[in-house]
Design a protein around this motif. Sequence first.
Motif: not given
Length: 306
Positions: A256, A265, A270
């Motif tokens: 992560d 997120k 991402y």
Amino acid sequence: MEIISPQEKDDKLDELADKVYFERKANIHGACVKLLTDNKNFKEEWEDNFKFMNEDIRPHAKVFTVEDGGPLRVFYEPLSKTSIILNCDYYGWVKSIALATIADFFEDYHSEHRRYSVHGSAVDCHGQALAIIGPPGTGKTTLTYGLLLNPRYNYVSDDWFFTRIFVNGVIVYSSEKNSYIRDDIADSWDEYKDLIAEVNLDKKKRGIADVNRLFNGRIRETSNLKAIVLLERDLDDEPFKKLTSKEALNHMKKNDFCNPHQLIKDERKYKLRLKFFKEIFHKIEVYLLNTIETPKESLERIKNIL
């Protein structure tokens, strides 16, 4: 951490307005972050931790931290980059959320030279930087302070740094004026014992340490990133190896991005983070250090990389 709407943020701030006793602005990599709090200790630690920002500058992000008699809760409103922390008794959370808030701002702010934040440490040796990045508990801070026992190394950051990617290199920048240090550093490196004894520690055994006192004359605001050491703790893997850019990227995806302080997120974020690390791993040598050995043995494996 709960994402809230602009209207919910306005309503909460109206409720908390009479609880704010202290306001301080900090300069975090050129961006203005404003702290609003009822906690005098937080205000003083903030002043010691971050560089001063002129009060005339309007904030790019805000962090509210007050007590309302309820449980610990954290809210974030992404449009105005506003974090609200309720009933927190630990400055480390406040600091980390402030850095995470401005990191979110930089991810949404595009300029000629893109800026990114990394949850990791960086040390300099003769103008070249070594970055150490790893999941919490893998020894990032311990190894950083181990390297800094060598007078050839200079302090850049021990927890979080910023970057700018150029065509022919990557520059790293410090994020904080002083270090929020743990007392257990002296358990691994006895040389720090007397200096840490001078630090006013909180109940988590952490406190703001003057880096000029720790590393007199060995402080650097920026450096050219030369190599990255990724950390893991896996009894089934070898202690140390060089990685391809693809292997390094897979390690970051698996962990992560080694950052427990990502406020947003979603798919867009991402992809932004993935693109950044993909680009940086193609430019910089990357190693994987498995910290299953003693701190001194692990340090021996990386101390001469630069």
